[in-house]
Design a protein around this motif. Sequence first.
Motif, PDB file in Angstrom:
ATOM      1  N   LEU A   1      39.254  27.561  31.904  1.00 29.51           N
ATOM      2  CA  LEU A   1      38.925  29.057  31.779  1.00 29.51           C
ATOM      3  C   LEU A   1      40.507  29.267  30.843  1.00 29.51           C
ATOM      4  O   LEU A   1      41.636  29.062  31.367  1.00 29.51           O
ATOM      5  CB  LEU A   1      39.214  29.688  33.040  1.00 29.51           C
TER       6      LEU A   1
ATOM      7  N   CYS B   1      39.874  32.521  23.455  1.00 22.55           N
ATOM      8  CA  CYS B   1      38.578  32.000  23.741  1.00 22.55           C
ATOM      9  C   CYS B   1      38.521  30.507  23.990  1.00 22.55           C
ATOM     10  O   CYS B   1      39.669  30.178  23.985  1.00 22.55           O
ATOM     11  CB  CYS B   1      37.668  32.586  22.489  1.00 22.55           C
TER      12      CYS B   1
ATOM     13  N   ASP C   1      33.860  30.669  27.454  1.00 20.16           N
ATOM     14  CA  ASP C   1      34.341  32.103  27.136  1.00 20.16           C
ATOM     15  C   ASP C   1      34.259  32.795  28.396  1.00 20.16           C
ATOM     16  O   ASP C   1      33.219  32.944  28.939  1.00 20.16           O
ATOM     17  CB  ASP C   1      33.725  32.700  26.050  1.00 20.16           C
ATOM     18  N   ARG C   2      35.427  33.557  28.822  1.00 18.95           N
ATOM     19  CA  ARG C   2      35.348  34.328  29.763  1.00 18.95           C
ATOM     20  C   ARG C   2      34.676  35.650  29.604  1.00 18.95           C
ATOM     21  O   ARG C   2      34.709  35.871  28.260  1.00 18.95           O
ATOM     22  CB  ARG C   2      36.980  34.884  30.446  1.00 18.95           C
TER      23      ARG C   2
ATOM     24  N   HIS D   1      34.952  37.854  25.918  1.00 20.05           N
ATOM     25  CA  HIS D   1      35.836  36.675  24.976  1.00 20.05           C
ATOM     26  C   HIS D   1      34.973  36.138  24.287  1.00 20.05           C
ATOM     27  O   HIS D   1      33.847  35.751  24.606  1.00 20.05           O
ATOM     28  CB  HIS D   1      36.864  36.162  25.738  1.00 20.05           C
TER      29      HIS D   1
ATOM     30  N   GLN E   1      34.904  38.612  36.725  1.00 18.14           N
ATOM     31  CA  GLN E   1      34.910  37.473  35.778  1.00 18.14           C
ATOM     32  C   GLN E   1      34.722  36.228  36.806  1.00 18.14           C
ATOM     33  O   GLN E   1      33.924  35.091  36.491  1.00 18.14           O
ATOM     34  CB  GLN E   1      36.214  37.478  34.935  1.00 18.14           C
TER      35      GLN E   1
ATOM     36  N   ILE F   1      31.623  33.496  36.356  1.00 21.61           N
ATOM     37  CA  ILE F   1      31.869  31.843  36.364  1.00 21.61           C
ATOM     38  C   ILE F   1      31.315  31.114  37.405  1.00 21.61           C
ATOM     39  O   ILE F   1      30.799  30.087  37.196  1.00 21.61           O
ATOM     40  CB  ILE F   1      33.356  31.649  36.221  1.00 21.61           C
TER      41      ILE F   1
ATOM     42  N   GLY G   1      43.064  26.913  34.963  1.00 25.15           N
ATOM     43  CA  GLY G   1      43.079  28.282  34.423  1.00 25.15           C
ATOM     44  C   GLY G   1      44.575  28.566  33.707  1.00 25.15           C
ATOM     45  O   GLY G   1      45.505  28.414  34.314  1.00 25.15           O
TER      46      GLY G   1
ATOM     47  N   GLY H   1      43.196  33.459  32.666  1.00 28.65           N
ATOM     48  CA  GLY H   1      42.161  32.439  33.180  1.00 28.65           C
ATOM     49  C   GLY H   1      42.807  31.877  34.490  1.00 28.65           C
ATOM     50  O   GLY H   1      41.908  31.592  35.493  1.00 28.65           O
TER      51      GLY H   1
ATOM     52  N   VAL I   1      41.775  34.519  37.442  1.00 28.60           N
ATOM     53  CA  VAL I   1      40.370  34.485  37.492  1.00 28.60           C
ATOM     54  C   VAL I   1      40.075  33.363  38.257  1.00 28.60           C
ATOM     55  O   VAL I   1      39.384  33.365  39.172  1.00 28.60           O
ATOM     56  CB  VAL I   1      39.530  34.362  35.930  1.00 28.60           C
TER      57      VAL I   1
END
Length: 164
Positions: free
Chosen positions: A3, A9, A31-32, A35, A50, A54, A70, A74, A77
């Motif tokens: 992530l 990205c 891509d999260r 993004h 998010q 995922i 991450g 990220g 997330v």
Amino acid sequence: MLLHGALTCLEDMLLGPFDALADEFRVIAVDRPGHGLTPRPRLHGTLKHQGDRIRAALHELGVKQPIVVGHSRGGAVALSLALRYPEEIAGLVLLGPLYLPEARLEHALFGPRAAPGFGEVFNLSTGRLLDAAALPLLWEMMFAPVGMPEYFRDKFPFAMATRP
């Protein structure tokens, strides 16, 4: 599962650890939400949202108990995902995670873009001019104190990361 962080990205991970990890593991980079090529989630860009997106992607791919890596946002997330679904995540690798509230330059520059109505108009007008001036400086700051590597400067799709 890789992530990427804020203001980037999935290519950030492809230019970074992807190939080295792929020699030994099945590796997925995404891509999260909001993004790269993903649509901007209206009022749903939270860590929870998010993480849920995922998680849904992992389920759709049939991935069970991944190690989630991450970077930056990220990492937050990934942490949110693991805290909410600990039985589904085998482990976490957090690289410079943004998981505690802190004042950051990008909050001031990009926070107003989340406002309903105003945010969309700002993104497509004044925001584009602001991005042209501010984002190159922010990207350079991400690599401080050594500076951005030449390969990253040559290969990263900066235009993709600056979509409204």
